[in-house]
Design a protein around this motif. Structure first.
Motif, PDB file in Angstrom:
ATOM      1  N   LEU A  80       0.835  -1.200   0.000  1.00  0.00           N
ATOM      2  CA  LEU A  80       0.000   0.000   0.000  1.00  0.00           C
ATOM      3  C   LEU A  80       0.864   1.242   0.000  1.00  0.00           C
ATOM      4  N   THR A  81       0.197   2.365  -0.241  1.00  0.00           N
ATOM      5  CA  THR A  81       0.855   3.662  -0.178  1.00  0.00           C
ATOM      6  C   THR A  81      -0.079   4.675   0.463  1.00  0.00           C
ATOM      7  N   HIS A  82       0.514   5.650   1.120  1.00  0.00           N
ATOM      8  CA  HIS A  82      -0.212   6.784   1.676  1.00  0.00           C
ATOM      9  C   HIS A  82       0.299   8.046   1.003  1.00  0.00           C
ATOM     10  N   ALA A  83      -0.581   8.718   0.276  1.00  0.00           N
ATOM     11  CA  ALA A  83      -0.256   9.980  -0.414  1.00  0.00           C
ATOM     12  C   ALA A  83       0.821   9.793  -1.481  1.00  0.00           C
ATOM     13  N   PHE A  84       1.090   8.549  -1.871  1.00  0.00           N
ATOM     14  CA  PHE A  84       2.038   8.225  -2.943  1.00  0.00           C
ATOM     15  C   PHE A  84       3.468   8.690  -2.652  1.00  0.00           C
ATOM     16  N   ASP A  85       3.787   9.010  -1.395  1.00  0.00           N
ATOM     17  CA  ASP A  85       5.163   9.381  -1.072  1.00  0.00           C
ATOM     18  C   ASP A  85       5.819   8.374  -0.136  1.00  0.00           C
ATOM     19  N   GLU A  86       5.190   7.232   0.022  1.00  0.00           N
ATOM     20  CA  GLU A  86       5.777   6.150   0.791  1.00  0.00           C
ATOM     21  C   GLU A  86       5.207   4.829   0.301  1.00  0.00           C
ATOM     22  N   LEU A  87       5.905   3.756   0.614  1.00  0.00           N
ATOM     23  CA  LEU A  87       5.477   2.405   0.235  1.00  0.00           C
ATOM     24  C   LEU A  87       5.562   1.510   1.458  1.00  0.00           C
ATOM     25  N   GLN A  88       4.514   0.733   1.673  1.00  0.00           N
ATOM     26  CA  GLN A  88       4.486  -0.212   2.781  1.00  0.00           C
ATOM     27  C   GLN A  88       4.124  -1.593   2.248  1.00  0.00           C
ATOM     28  N   ALA A  89       4.793  -2.612   2.746  1.00  0.00           N
ATOM     29  CA  ALA A  89       4.502  -3.996   2.381  1.00  0.00           C
ATOM     30  C   ALA A  89       4.562  -4.844   3.636  1.00  0.00           C
TER      31      ALA A  89
END
Length: 204
Positions: A80-89
Motif C-alpha cells: 500500500l501507499t499513503h499519499a504516494f510518497d511512501e510504500l508499505q509492504a
C-alpha cells in the motif's frame, strides 16, 4: 467385554470417517482486493496529524472452511501507499469469524516494512485490521470474492514513530476486472458455436 467394546469401536470408526470426509472438503480459498480510502497519519506518535489518500492491494488464503458458517485461518499479504510518497509492504495472519451468513468479520494482525522520504532506512511496524463485508464460501472454486469495509491501525517501530489509522473500501480484484472481460468478449465477437446459430436465425 469384547462384545461391549464393539459399539464404541464402531462409533469411533464412524466419527473418524466423518472427520476425514469433512477435512477433505476443506479446500483453501483465496481472495485479492484493491483498497481505496483515507488515512490519518502522523509522526512521533501523533495520531491523525494529517489526512492522506490510501491505496493498496491486499490478498489472503483461508484454510479450514467448508461452508459459510465455518471459521477460517490463513496468511495475508499487502502492499500500500499513503499519499504516494511512501510504500508499505507486510504480511501476517487472518482469521475469519462467521458473525453473519455471507457477511463475516475478518480479523488480521501482522508486520510490515515502510519505505519513505522521512525515514533513513526501511522501518518495521505492526498492523491490525478488521474487514466486514461480503465473503461467502465458494463451493465451485478455490477463489472467493470479497467486497466490504476495511479499518486498519498501523504502528511504526522505527525512528520516525509513524502511526496511521486507515478507513477504506475493499473491492475484489475480480469484480473490478468484469468490465474489461465484457469489453474483450464484445470485441472478439460471437464464439464459433454461436455463429452457426446466428446464421440460421438470419436465413428466411
Amino acid at each position: 467385554m469384547a462384545t461391549a467394546g464393539r459399539p464404541a469401536a464402531l462409533i469411533a470408526a464412524l466419527l473418524g470417517v466423518v472427520l476425514v470426509h469433512g477435512t477433505a472438503r476443506a479446500e483453501p480459498q483465496a481472495s485479492v482486493g484493491v483498497t481505496l480510502g483515507l488515512g490519518g497519519a502522523g509522526l512521533e506518535r501523533r495520531l491523525w496529524d494529517t489526512t492522506v489518500f490510501h491505496a493498496g492491494l491486499r490478498g489472503d488464503v483461508l484454510f479450514g472452511r467448508t461452508a459459510n458458517d465455518d471459521f477460517g485461518v490463513g496468511p495475508y499479504a499487502e502492499v500500500l501507499t499513503h499519499a504516494f510518497d511512501e510504500l508499505q509492504a507486510g504480511a501476517g495472519v487472518s482469521t475469519l469469524v462467521p458473525v453473519l451468513d455471507s457477511f463475516p468479520l475478518v480479523l488480521s494482525a501482522g508486520m510490515y516494512g515502510r519505505w519513505s522520504d522521512d525515514a533513513k532506512a526501511v522501518e518495521p511496524g505492526i498492523a491490525a485490521a478488521v474487514f466486514w463485508g461480503v465473503r461467502s464460501y465458494n463451493f465451485h472454486s478455490r477463489y472467493a470474492m470479497s467486497t466490504g469495509l476495511l479499518a486498519q491501525m498501523r504502528l511504526g517501530l522505527g525512528d520516525s514513530k509513524e502511526t496511521a489509522l486507515v478507513l477504506a473500501a475493499q473491492v475484489d480484484l475480480a469484480l473490478l476486472g468484469l468490465p474489461f472481460v465484457y469489453l474483450f468478449n464484445a470485441m472478439k465477437g460471437p464464439s464459433p458455436e454461436a455463429a452457426p446459430v446466428r446464421r440460421a436465425e438470419a436465413t428466411p
